[in-house]
Each structure stands twice: as C-alpha cells, then as structure tokens.
Design a protein around this motif. Structure first.
Motif, short mmCIF file in Angstrom:
data_model
loop_
_atom_site.label_atom_id
_atom_site.label_comp_id
_atom_site.label_asym_id
_atom_site.label_seq_id
_atom_site.Cartn_x
_atom_site.Cartn_y
_atom_site.Cartn_z
N LYS A 269 -5.48 8.54 1.92
CA LYS A 269 -6.81 8.69 1.35
C LYS A 269 -7.86 7.93 2.17
CE LYS A 269 -9.30 7.85 -3.01
NZ LYS A 269 -9.17 7.32 -4.40
N ARG A 270 -7.43 6.84 2.80
CA ARG A 270 -8.37 5.96 3.48
C ARG A 270 -8.37 6.10 5.00
NH1 ARG A 270 -10.62 1.78 0.76
NH2 ARG A 270 -10.20 1.69 -1.47
N PHE A 271 -7.38 6.81 5.52
CA PHE A 271 -7.31 7.02 6.98
C PHE A 271 -7.14 8.51 7.23
CE2 PHE A 271 -5.96 6.96 11.30
CZ PHE A 271 -6.40 5.76 11.84
N ASP A 272 -7.97 9.04 8.11
CA ASP A 272 -7.96 10.48 8.36
C ASP A 272 -7.80 10.76 9.86
OD1 ASP A 272 -8.26 13.28 7.75
OD2 ASP A 272 -10.28 13.15 8.57
N CYS A 273 -6.97 11.73 10.18
CA CYS A 273 -6.81 12.15 11.57
C CYS A 273 -6.15 13.53 11.59
CB CYS A 273 -5.95 11.15 12.33
SG CYS A 273 -5.72 11.57 14.08
N ASP A 274 -6.68 14.42 12.41
CA ASP A 274 -6.08 15.73 12.61
C ASP A 274 -4.96 15.60 13.64
OD1 ASP A 274 -5.38 18.34 13.09
OD2 ASP A 274 -7.40 19.04 13.58
N LEU A 275 -3.73 15.80 13.22
CA LEU A 275 -2.57 15.60 14.08
C LEU A 275 -2.07 16.90 14.72
CD1 LEU A 275 -0.59 13.17 11.73
CD2 LEU A 275 -2.05 12.55 13.66
N THR A 276 -2.89 17.94 14.69
CA THR A 276 -2.47 19.26 15.17
C THR A 276 -1.95 19.22 16.61
OG1 THR A 276 -4.05 20.36 13.72
CG2 THR A 276 -3.17 21.65 15.55
N VAL A 277 -2.65 18.50 17.48
CA VAL A 277 -2.25 18.48 18.89
C VAL A 277 -0.84 17.88 19.06
CG1 VAL A 277 -3.36 16.23 19.34
CG2 VAL A 277 -2.94 17.81 21.23
N MET B 144 0.84 -1.20 0.00
CA MET B 144 0.00 0.00 0.00
C MET B 144 0.88 1.25 0.00
SD MET B 144 -3.11 0.73 2.68
CE MET B 144 -4.62 1.53 2.16
N SER B 145 0.55 2.21 -0.85
CA SER B 145 1.33 3.43 -0.93
C SER B 145 0.93 4.40 0.18
CB SER B 145 1.12 4.10 -2.28
OG SER B 145 -0.22 4.58 -2.40
N LYS B 146 1.81 5.35 0.48
CA LYS B 146 1.48 6.37 1.47
C LYS B 146 0.25 7.16 1.03
CE LYS B 146 6.18 7.09 3.23
NZ LYS B 146 7.25 8.09 3.46
N MET C 23 2.84 7.72 11.71
CA MET C 23 4.28 7.77 11.42
C MET C 23 4.57 8.75 10.30
SD MET C 23 7.34 6.74 11.89
CE MET C 23 8.44 7.78 10.96
N GLN C 24 3.70 8.80 9.30
CA GLN C 24 3.92 9.67 8.15
C GLN C 24 3.63 11.14 8.45
OE1 GLN C 24 1.88 8.19 4.55
NE2 GLN C 24 1.68 6.25 5.61
N GLY C 25 2.81 11.39 9.47
CA GLY C 25 2.31 12.75 9.65
C GLY C 25 2.91 13.54 10.79
N VAL C 26 3.82 12.97 11.56
CA VAL C 26 4.39 13.69 12.69
C VAL C 26 5.91 13.80 12.54
CG1 VAL C 26 2.56 12.97 14.27
CG2 VAL C 26 4.65 11.61 14.10
N ARG C 27 6.49 14.80 13.18
CA ARG C 27 7.93 15.00 13.14
C ARG C 27 8.63 14.26 14.28
NH1 ARG C 27 8.08 21.32 13.07
NH2 ARG C 27 5.99 21.02 13.95
N PHE C 28 7.85 13.79 15.25
CA PHE C 28 8.42 12.98 16.32
C PHE C 28 9.03 11.70 15.77
CE2 PHE C 28 5.03 15.04 18.94
CZ PHE C 28 5.78 15.42 20.05
N PRO C 29 10.09 11.17 16.37
CA PRO C 29 10.38 9.75 16.20
C PRO C 29 9.19 8.99 16.80
CG PRO C 29 12.27 10.90 17.16
CD PRO C 29 11.12 11.86 17.19
#
Length: 294
Positions: A89-97, A82-84, A126-132
């Motif tokens: 496209k199939r999983f959604d989440c607001d990672l602002t916090v 599965m590509s990023k 994993m793809q959406g945050v700058r944290f390890p």
C-alpha cells in the motif's frame, strides 16, 4: 546483544506509523540540532553538488535530508511487524520489465543508488517477482547490529550476498536465473581499480564489479530510481538500460548509471544519502578508465 536489540526494535515496531513519525521528528531535532551528525560532511557535499544554490537553499535541502534519514530509521524498524499488504500500500513500482526478463529465461542485475527507502524497496521487490532475489550488502562490523539488519532484509526471503565475498556468495547461483540488486554508488576501497567519472561536479570512483559481471555473463541491466511521494509513501521506477551488455564497450554501463543517478539526485536531492563520505579518494591522472578488465 542481538536479542536485546531485536527485543527493543520489536517493541518500537508495534507502534503505529503516525506515532513512529512523531518519534522521527524528535530524532531529527536531536540528530540535526543537538548532535550535528556528520553535519559538516552533509553541507560540504551539498555545496559541491549544487554550487549555484544559496546557503538558505542548501540548509532547506539538508533539513529535509535529516528528516528523511530519521524517517528511514523508524521505517526500517517497522519492517519487523509490517505486513505485506501494508508495504504494498505504501510502496509502488511497476515490475513488468523484470517479469518480462524472467519469462525470457534471463537473469537480471538491478542497479540503484542510496535513495530512501531502499529497505522497503528490497522487500517490495522480493514479494513481486518470480526471480530468486539476491541483494549484495556490506556486512556491518558490529555482529549484533549486522545480525539484526540481516533479519530485517531476509524477512520475506531475500538472499543476502556479502560484498566482501561475492565469489562464494554467487557460486550456488551459477547457471540459474536470479535477480541481483546492487547499490552501485558505494565508495570503492581501491581508487586504482575503479571507473572514474564526473559526478556532482567532482571526479568520482565507481566499482567496476557490477559492469564487469553484467558484460561477462551478458546479464541484462535495469536501472532503478526511488522517489518519496510523501511521508510514508514511495514510488520506484525501473528502466531496462542494457539488454545485451556484452555488446557494450567497457565503461559504458557504469557511465550511463552515473548520469542516470545524477539526474535523479538533482530532481529530488533530499532522498540521497549525503552523510556518506563519498569522496574519500582524490582523482589522479594515472587513474584511467580505459584498459583491460581485471
């Protein structure tokens, strides 16, 4: 065995999702109607959690649960190819916090339950945050299967921390920023070293570890809930639950998570894992939530 499993899973993974869901339907019929995989456990757990529901309502939830279970099987295998872009496209989440905590120079603990599909959630986050991104996992006894699941979970750079050796796994991260994901509704091995709270109409033990580490190092705690929007599509919600855990009394963080999880289970019961033997330990009066931390 690992290479045979991996080759087999890759062969399945290249199939389109619409075809994988046809396979899932067949698996669901087999698992529910023919094999009856942990059917007794599932029905006992559901009746305990929802005593006001009729037998027909319990059966409907159970059937939806088994369909979601086999969907997750094929969706997990799909992660191999599965590509990023497809996952986003199939999983959604607001990672602002999470981004805000990172910008403040803080680490973070993410507490979630066994809601489908936590494997997709792992890679999306994993793809959406700058944290390890560190994920605590319980190694599977079968080495070949364990290695294959490790491959799934590390595909995009997730760092796996074995639950049975947290001290060693976390040692390289002391003094660094990180995001640590914990599936916090696991069944503890020792009922005497837990917090006990009412959960789904029964006194239930919860690991002390997630709360203890958050309070000891004052790591902000974020609660996560995953919902299934429709087949093949998920949406997660994040809630900053405790920004300064060190200020909270012992047991408060765990109790809040238990209440949060229970509320979400009632709202969409078919996405929580009912086939786990969650209540292996019976509560005894000598098991106390109060007391000094170990």
């Amino acid at each position: 065995m690992y290479y045979l499993l991996l080759a087999f899973c890759y062969g399945i993974s290249i199939l389109p999702l619409w075809l994988l869901y046809i396979i899932s339907d067949g698996l669901c019929f087999l698992v529910y109607n023919v094999i009856g995989y942990r059917k007794k456990v599932v029905f006992e757990n559901l009746k305990q959690a929802f005593p006001d529901k009729t037998d027909a309502e319990i059966r409907r939830i159970a059937k939806k649960y088994y369909r979601n279970l086999t969907d997750m099987m094929v969706e997990t295998i799909k992660l191999l190819t599965m590509s990023k872009r497809s996952l986003q496209k199939r999983f959604d989440c607001d990672l602002t916090v999470l981004q805000q905590l990172y910008d403040q120079g803080k680490s973070c603990q993410l507490h979630l339950g066994h809601n489908f599909n936590w494997e997709w959630a792992n890679l999306f986050c994993m793809q959406g945050v700058r944290f390890p991104f560190l994920v605590v996992f319980m190694p599977i006894t079968n080495k070949g299967v364990n290695r294959m699941f490790t491959h799934f979970r590390e595909k995009f750079g997730t760092v796996l921390v074995p639950a049975n050796d947290m001290k060693t796994g976390m040692a390289p991260w002391i003094g660094k920023q990180y995001l640590l994901a914990l599936v916090a509704d696991q069944n503890p091995g020792n009922p005497r070293r837990c917090y006990w709270y009412p959960f789904l109409n029964k006194m239930t033990p919860f690991y002390k570890g997630p709360e203890m580490s958050a309070r000891r190092y004052n790591i902000p705690v974020v609660f996560a809930d995953i919902r299934k929007v429709r087949r093949g599509y998920y949406k997660a919600q994040l809630k900053l639950a405790f920004e300064n855990p060190i200020e909270e009394p012992e047991g408060k963080i765990t109790e809040a998570f238990v209440q949060y999880l229970e509320k979400n289970i009632h709202e969409q019961p078919e996405v929580w894992v009912w086939s786990h033997r969650r209540w292996k330990h019976a509560y005894r009066p000598e098991y106390e939530n109060a007391g000094s931390e170990e």
